[in-house]
Design a protein around this motif. Structure first.
Motif, mmCIF file in Angstrom:
data_model
loop_
_atom_site.group_PDB
_atom_site.id
_atom_site.type_symbol
_atom_site.label_atom_id
_atom_site.label_comp_id
_atom_site.label_asym_id
_atom_site.label_seq_id
_atom_site.Cartn_x
_atom_site.Cartn_y
_atom_site.Cartn_z
ATOM 1 N N LEU A 203 0.866 -1.197 -0.005
ATOM 2 C CA LEU A 203 0.088 -0.068 0.205
ATOM 3 C C LEU A 203 0.777 1.302 0.083
ATOM 4 C CD1 LEU A 203 -2.700 1.714 0.060
ATOM 5 C CD2 LEU A 203 -2.342 1.449 2.841
ATOM 6 N N LEU A 204 0.829 2.089 -0.748
ATOM 7 C CA LEU A 204 1.361 3.459 -1.132
ATOM 8 C C LEU A 204 0.315 4.577 -0.358
ATOM 9 C CD1 LEU A 204 2.915 3.503 -4.648
ATOM 10 C CD2 LEU A 204 3.680 2.547 -2.594
ATOM 11 N N ILE A 205 0.856 5.107 0.651
ATOM 12 C CA ILE A 205 0.002 6.099 0.972
ATOM 13 C C ILE A 205 0.811 7.552 0.733
ATOM 14 C CG2 ILE A 205 -1.128 7.400 3.361
ATOM 15 C CD1 ILE A 205 -1.247 4.637 4.432
ATOM 16 N N ASN A 206 0.574 8.268 -0.122
ATOM 17 C CA ASN A 206 1.311 9.332 -0.616
ATOM 18 C C ASN A 206 0.552 10.168 -1.582
ATOM 19 O OD1 ASN A 206 3.602 11.062 -1.470
ATOM 20 N ND2 ASN A 206 4.988 8.970 -1.816
ATOM 21 N N ASP A 207 1.000 11.472 -1.957
ATOM 22 C CA ASP A 207 0.011 12.505 -2.813
ATOM 23 C C ASP A 207 0.269 11.842 -4.211
ATOM 24 O OD1 ASP A 207 2.013 14.417 -4.354
ATOM 25 O OD2 ASP A 207 3.052 13.507 -2.768
ATOM 26 N N LEU A 208 -0.859 12.359 -4.916
ATOM 27 C CA LEU A 208 -0.902 11.802 -6.259
ATOM 28 C C LEU A 208 -1.149 13.254 -7.112
ATOM 29 C CD1 LEU A 208 -1.486 10.022 -8.513
ATOM 30 C CD2 LEU A 208 -3.915 10.158 -7.915
ATOM 31 N N ALA A 209 -0.037 13.557 -7.984
ATOM 32 C CA ALA A 209 -0.048 14.651 -8.891
ATOM 33 C C ALA A 209 -0.809 14.381 -10.122
ATOM 34 C CB ALA A 209 1.511 14.866 -8.989
ATOM 35 N N GLY A 210 -1.321 15.173 -10.698
ATOM 36 C CA GLY A 210 -2.068 15.296 -11.973
ATOM 37 C C GLY A 210 -1.324 15.350 -13.133
ATOM 38 N N TYR A 211 0.066 16.105 -12.881
ATOM 39 C CA TYR A 211 0.799 16.500 -13.810
ATOM 40 C C TYR A 211 2.258 16.216 -13.311
ATOM 41 C CZ TYR A 211 3.098 18.441 -18.151
ATOM 42 O OH TYR A 211 3.980 18.746 -19.091
ATOM 43 N N GLY A 212 2.948 15.228 -13.890
ATOM 44 C CA GLY A 212 4.286 14.968 -13.305
ATOM 45 C C GLY A 212 4.644 13.547 -12.516
ATOM 46 N N VAL B 159 0.332 -3.334 -6.236
ATOM 47 C CA VAL B 159 0.382 -2.306 -5.412
ATOM 48 C C VAL B 159 -0.940 -1.676 -5.456
ATOM 49 C CG1 VAL B 159 1.580 0.201 -5.550
ATOM 50 C CG2 VAL B 159 2.777 -1.759 -6.747
ATOM 51 N N TYR B 160 -1.207 -0.938 -4.290
ATOM 52 C CA TYR B 160 -2.530 -0.414 -3.869
ATOM 53 C C TYR B 160 -2.063 0.973 -3.498
ATOM 54 C CZ TYR B 160 -4.153 -5.061 -4.337
ATOM 55 O OH TYR B 160 -4.381 -6.526 -4.722
ATOM 56 N N ASN B 161 -3.139 2.075 -3.648
ATOM 57 C CA ASN B 161 -2.616 3.276 -3.145
ATOM 58 C C ASN B 161 -3.834 4.103 -2.296
ATOM 59 O OD1 ASN B 161 -3.777 5.752 -5.196
ATOM 60 N ND2 ASN B 161 -3.772 3.587 -6.431
ATOM 61 N N LEU B 162 -3.603 5.014 -1.563
ATOM 62 C CA LEU B 162 -4.259 6.027 -0.987
ATOM 63 C C LEU B 162 -3.658 7.208 -1.007
ATOM 64 C CD1 LEU B 162 -6.726 6.032 0.991
ATOM 65 C CD2 LEU B 162 -5.227 5.600 2.902
ATOM 66 N N PRO B 163 -4.449 8.335 -1.723
ATOM 67 C CA PRO B 163 -3.711 9.612 -1.719
ATOM 68 C C PRO B 163 -3.887 10.357 -0.492
ATOM 69 C CG PRO B 163 -5.896 9.427 -3.042
ATOM 70 C CD PRO B 163 -5.771 7.915 -2.496
ATOM 71 N N THR B 164 -2.869 10.947 -0.205
ATOM 72 C CA THR B 164 -2.743 11.999 0.966
ATOM 73 C C THR B 164 -3.118 13.167 0.493
ATOM 74 O OG1 THR B 164 -0.600 12.423 0.752
ATOM 75 C CG2 THR B 164 -1.369 10.368 2.369
ATOM 76 N N ALA B 165 -3.100 13.712 -0.854
ATOM 77 C CA ALA B 165 -3.383 14.911 -1.387
ATOM 78 C C ALA B 165 -3.397 14.773 -2.794
ATOM 79 C CB ALA B 165 -2.327 15.976 -0.789
ATOM 80 N N LEU B 166 -4.346 15.639 -3.320
ATOM 81 C CA LEU B 166 -4.497 15.655 -4.906
ATOM 82 C C LEU B 166 -3.685 16.728 -5.340
ATOM 83 C CD1 LEU B 166 -8.071 14.375 -5.527
ATOM 84 C CD2 LEU B 166 -6.074 12.981 -5.401
ATOM 85 N N VAL B 167 -2.725 16.693 -5.842
ATOM 86 C CA VAL B 167 -2.083 17.910 -6.524
ATOM 87 C C VAL B 167 -2.122 18.491 -8.014
ATOM 88 C CG1 VAL B 167 0.418 18.984 -6.250
ATOM 89 C CG2 VAL B 167 -0.549 17.304 -4.418
ATOM 90 N N SER B 168 -2.143 19.531 -8.263
ATOM 91 C CA SER B 168 -2.524 19.455 -9.808
ATOM 92 C C SER B 168 -1.363 19.288 -10.671
ATOM 93 C CB SER B 168 -2.812 21.330 -10.167
ATOM 94 O OG SER B 168 -1.767 22.097 -9.484
ATOM 95 N N ASN B 169 -0.158 19.288 -10.005
ATOM 96 C CA ASN B 169 1.014 19.417 -10.748
ATOM 97 C C ASN B 169 2.471 19.447 -9.717
ATOM 98 O OD1 ASN B 169 -0.019 22.547 -11.405
ATOM 99 N ND2 ASN B 169 2.065 22.427 -10.547
ATOM 100 N N THR B 170 3.522 18.974 -10.045
ATOM 101 C CA THR B 170 4.811 19.084 -9.347
ATOM 102 C C THR B 170 4.854 20.512 -8.629
ATOM 103 O OG1 THR B 170 6.497 19.455 -11.075
ATOM 104 C CG2 THR B 170 5.848 17.095 -10.802
ATOM 105 N N LEU B 171 5.415 20.653 -7.326
ATOM 106 C CA LEU B 171 5.499 21.668 -6.851
ATOM 107 C C LEU B 171 6.670 22.490 -7.536
ATOM 108 C CD1 LEU B 171 5.174 20.719 -3.076
ATOM 109 C CD2 LEU B 171 3.488 21.136 -4.764
ATOM 110 N N ASP B 172 7.514 22.210 -8.434
ATOM 111 C CA ASP B 172 8.676 22.659 -8.849
ATOM 112 C C ASP B 172 8.294 23.880 -9.913
ATOM 113 O OD1 ASP B 172 9.516 19.821 -7.940
ATOM 114 O OD2 ASP B 172 11.295 20.915 -8.520
#
Length: 310
Positions: free
Chosen positions: A45-54, A72-85
């Motif tokens: 299980l991956l518990i991490n954010d999920l970026a829409g772009y990147g 692999v299974y996943n649980l998003p901690t946040a939905l992010v539009s794109n990488t923070l860079d």
């Protein structure tokens, strides 16, 4: 904690039955094979954010672990539009969603052989996720924590000082963590030194991380006696180790996520910590080398194109 008592907190029931039948806990070898035995190709299980772009966080890790054969299974901690860079982004904290997920999973009887956590969006989320990880660890699940917060001496865009305390909460339930040098400094209230540290200071920093609760630890992106290195401590055998590497002077977001995915994949394939770390370092070097001239580095390495390099 006594050796036998500690093994009980890590080993699956099947391994314990096997150990008792042979009247010896030494079938669980005193390396990171303890983490991996009987876990190859099991559920992660991956518990991490999920970026829409990147290609960062879940988007970077899932293809690697799947390629290595692990469901692999996943649980998003946040939905992010794109990488923070990119400097501009939109983010949605999913804490309320997560809080509703765990009771459903418990009712349905879902469990995982390993859990890997990354970006945590808030202290409240950290408490919820840490409680779930602690509960799962008691049933034999191995907990890996990548305390994603910053690099090069500063926190990432959008990451606050409160995130540091949140990550300390996560580390308290971990079997293995792998912060970079910046994150290790924030977690332990240690001054960041651009010139790096000596070997003795590196070991002391590892010890400070272990005081937060983790059993074993790595520190990446660290200068030790003038050499780029990854350092680690394997609590099973009481070993400190240092693995030097040659740095490619280019920045991609998500490389830490790729490193951790490759590392975890090998640990779950019954390979020890130190060699698995070296394999992950070398694979990441190859990935960066072939992508170093990419025009838009802010979106990360297009990992699906380069899985054969792992």
């Amino acid at each position: 904690m006594a050796f036998h008592s500690f093994i009980r907190t890590l080993a699956s029931p099947k391994l314990l039955r096997l150990s008792k039948k042979r009247n010896s806990f030494f079938v669980l070898r005193s390396t990171f094979r303890n983490f991996a035995a009987d876990m190859a190709k099991k559920q992660i299980l991956l518990i991490n954010d999920l970026a829409g772009y990147g290609k960062v966080a879940t988007a970077a890790m899932l293809p690697i672990l799947s390629y290595m054969g692990h469901p692999v299974y996943n649980l998003p901690t946040a939905l992010v539009s794109n990488t923070l860079d990119y400097g501009k982004f939109n983010i949605m904290d999913t804490t309320d969603y997560i809080k509703g997920v765990f009771p459903v999973w418990k009712e349905l009887g879902f469990s995982f052989d390993a859990i890997a956590t990354g970006f945590i969006a808030s202290e409240r989320q950290a408490q919820i996720v840490a409680a779930y990880c602690r509960e799962q660890a008691a049933n034999g699940t191995v907990i890996f924590v990548d305390p994603i917060m910053g690099d090069e001496g500063k926190l990432y865009n959008g990451v606050t000082e409160a995130a540091v305390q949140s990550m300390r909460e996560m580390i308290s339930v971990a079997h293995l963590i792998f912060p970079n040098y910046t994150e290790a400094c924030y977690l332990t209230d240690t001054p960041y030194r651009k010139e790096g540290v000596n070997w003795q200071e590196a070991k002391e920093l590892l010890d400070k991380l272990r005081q937060l609760g983790t059993k074993s630890a790595l520190i990446t992106s660290l200068m030790v006696d003038g050499q780029c290195a990854v350092v680690g401590y394997n609590h099973f055998i009481g070993e400190y180790f240092l693995l030097p590497y040659t740095e490619i002077p280019v920045h991609f977001p998500g490389t830490g996520d790729m490193f951790s995915a490759i590392l975890i994949g090998h640990l779950l394939n019954d390979e020890p910590l130190k060699p698995s770390t070296r394999i992950a370092m070398d694979a990441l070097y190859r990935l960066i080398e072939v992508n170093k001239d990419n025009e838009d580095k802010n979106r990360g390495i297009p990992i699906e194109n380069w899985l054969s390099l792992l």
